[in-house]
Design a protein around this motif. Structure first.
Motif, PDB file in Angstrom:
ATOM      1  N   TRP A 118      38.650  30.703  35.484  1.00 11.08           N
ATOM      2  CA  TRP A 118      39.245  31.763  36.301  1.00 11.08           C
ATOM      3  C   TRP A 118      38.172  32.421  37.152  1.00 11.08           C
ATOM      4  CZ3 TRP A 118      44.513  32.717  35.965  1.00 11.08           C
ATOM      5  CH2 TRP A 118      45.177  32.101  34.897  1.00 11.08           C
ATOM      6  N   ARG A 120      37.141  35.629  39.726  1.00 17.39           N
ATOM      7  CA  ARG A 120      37.502  36.985  40.155  1.00 17.39           C
ATOM      8  C   ARG A 120      37.903  36.967  41.627  1.00 17.39           C
ATOM      9  NH1 ARG A 120      33.673  42.423  39.777  1.00 17.39           N
ATOM     10  NH2 ARG A 120      35.191  43.855  40.721  1.00 17.39           N
ATOM     11  N   ASP A 124      41.183  43.495  41.631  1.00  9.49           N
ATOM     12  CA  ASP A 124      42.133  43.632  40.526  1.00  9.49           C
ATOM     13  C   ASP A 124      42.838  42.335  40.131  1.00  9.49           C
ATOM     14  OD1 ASP A 124      43.654  43.306  42.779  1.00  9.49           O
ATOM     15  OD2 ASP A 124      45.017  44.990  42.399  1.00  9.49           O
ATOM     16  N   ARG A 125      42.383  41.188  40.626  1.00  7.67           N
ATOM     17  CA  ARG A 125      43.050  39.934  40.316  1.00  7.67           C
ATOM     18  C   ARG A 125      42.054  38.847  39.943  1.00  7.67           C
ATOM     19  NH1 ARG A 125      48.744  39.721  39.719  1.00  7.67           N
ATOM     20  NH2 ARG A 125      49.422  41.726  40.564  1.00  7.67           N
ATOM     21  N   VAL A 127      42.073  34.330  39.694  1.00  5.80           N
ATOM     22  CA  VAL A 127      42.844  33.158  40.100  1.00  5.80           C
ATOM     23  C   VAL A 127      42.329  31.943  39.329  1.00  5.80           C
ATOM     24  CG1 VAL A 127      41.290  32.733  42.067  1.00  5.80           C
ATOM     25  CG2 VAL A 127      43.603  31.740  42.054  1.00  5.80           C
ATOM     26  N   GLN A 146      47.388  29.945  40.217  1.00  7.84           N
ATOM     27  CA  GLN A 146      48.134  31.103  39.713  1.00  7.84           C
ATOM     28  C   GLN A 146      47.211  32.306  39.575  1.00  7.84           C
ATOM     29  OE1 GLN A 146      49.256  31.394  35.404  1.00  7.84           O
ATOM     30  NE2 GLN A 146      48.734  29.201  35.393  1.00  7.84           N
ATOM     31  N   ARG A 147      47.756  33.481  39.816  1.00  5.57           N
ATOM     32  CA  ARG A 147      46.966  34.712  39.795  1.00  5.57           C
ATOM     33  C   ARG A 147      47.485  35.645  38.710  1.00  5.57           C
ATOM     34  NH1 ARG A 147      46.455  35.949  46.345  1.00  5.57           N
ATOM     35  NH2 ARG A 147      45.843  33.838  46.932  1.00  5.57           N
ATOM     36  N   LEU A 148      46.559  36.413  38.153  1.00  8.90           N
ATOM     37  CA  LEU A 148      46.894  37.358  37.093  1.00  8.90           C
ATOM     38  C   LEU A 148      46.163  38.669  37.330  1.00  8.90           C
ATOM     39  CD1 LEU A 148      46.490  35.104  33.916  1.00  8.90           C
ATOM     40  CD2 LEU A 148      48.642  35.785  34.983  1.00  8.90           C
ATOM     41  N   PRO A 149      46.687  39.753  36.757  1.00  8.42           N
ATOM     42  CA  PRO A 149      45.910  40.998  36.772  1.00  8.42           C
ATOM     43  C   PRO A 149      44.553  40.762  36.111  1.00  8.42           C
ATOM     44  CG  PRO A 149      48.165  41.410  36.071  1.00  8.42           C
ATOM     45  CD  PRO A 149      48.013  39.921  36.129  1.00  8.42           C
ATOM     46  N   MET A 150      43.505  41.325  36.674  1.00  6.35           N
ATOM     47  CA  MET A 150      42.147  41.043  36.206  1.00  6.35           C
ATOM     48  C   MET A 150      41.947  41.362  34.731  1.00  6.35           C
ATOM     49  SD  MET A 150      38.491  42.487  37.599  1.00  6.35           S
ATOM     50  CE  MET A 150      38.736  41.833  39.230  1.00  6.35           C
TER      51      MET A 150
END
Length: 262
Positions: A118, A120, A124-125, A127, A146-150
């Motif tokens: 992943w 940074r 705040d995310r 990928v 796909q992206r997620l909250p950090m």
């Protein structure tokens, strides 16, 4: 074999001299790079039609020069960090990620997990930029991009630990996340503190029900966390001691990945 002979003939015509040990070393490096997976000395010698003793001595020399890595447990050889460093100024970040893939594939196969990387993205995310599954096992597939909250998942505990957010900012970011499994802020904060001490983190079903993830930070040259590498498996398959060993092993791999990417 004919192709290799032609190459040697061209080299001899161009220089008048050919150094056989150098040719053998280059052929081994090319073979392992193309293979993309660890290989045993006997298999390398057979594939390249080399004398086994000559092949072994060449492999040992390449390991000493950090061009190759040797795994004493499986007795296999794979491309090493020294080789990546040799060409680091000639490759793009995407190409460096390709160099990282064999490390991820080897770890996935050895520990029967899915390995994800992943990056940074912004403030705040994160990928997903790479994912490798264990061959022959029930797989956990994750889509690249796909992206997620950090601060979510095992990697989120790492970013939270390294960003050193004060309680108010950490709480504000935590409250924005929808956790599939209930998780209190104080418990999350303790998990962040544990990650800071151990150098790796765990998410036990909070990111996704039934899934356990262990993550380790990948630091840039300044020591800031830029990526996180995670080992993803099903809950209940590993005891606490196994998870500790997995975290320690993943931390070593994260260091190698950082050396390649930066």
């Amino acid at each position: 074999m004919a192709t290799n002979t032609n190459k040697e003939e061209r080299a001899e015509l161009a220089t008048g001299v050919i150094v056989k040990p150098v040719v053998n070393a280059i052929r081994i490096l090319r073979f392992l790079t193309a293979s993309g997976s660890p290989e045993r000395a006997a298999d390398i010698a057979r594939e390249l039609a080399l004398n086994p003793s000559t092949c072994f001595n060449t492999l040992r020399t390449l390991v000493a020069e950090e061009m190759l890595d040797f795994d004493p447990l499986s007795k296999t050889y794979s491309t090493g960090l020294g080789l990546a460093k040799l060409v680091e100024h000639l490759v793009t970040q995407g190409q460096r990620l390709e160099v990282v893939r064999p490390l991820m594939q080897e770890f996935a196969a050895a520990h029967h997990v899915t390995v994800t990387l992943w990056r940074r993205m912004g403030s705040d995310r994160i990928v997903l930029v790479s994912s490798e599954t264990s061959p022959g096992d029930l797989r956990i597939d994750m889509a690249i991009g796909q992206r997620l909250p950090m601060l979510m998942g095992a990697s989120g505990r790492l970013f939270a630990a390294h960003l050193e957010l004060d309680e108010a900012r950490l709480r504000a970011a935590f409250d924005k996340i929808r956790w599939p499994r209930p998780l209190g802020f104080e418990e999350y904060r303790q998990q962040v503190a544990d990650a800071r001490i151990k150098g790796w983190a765990v998410d036990d079903g909070y990111f996704s029900p039934g899934i356990l993830a262990v993550a380790a930070p990948v630091a840039d040259r300044d020591g800031a966390i830029a990526y996180a590498v995670s080992a993803v498996t099903f809950r209940g398959q590993h005891g606490s001691e196994e998870i500790d060993k997995l975290g320690a092993a993943l931390r070593k791999v994260a260091g190698k990945i950082g050396n390649i990417l930066f």
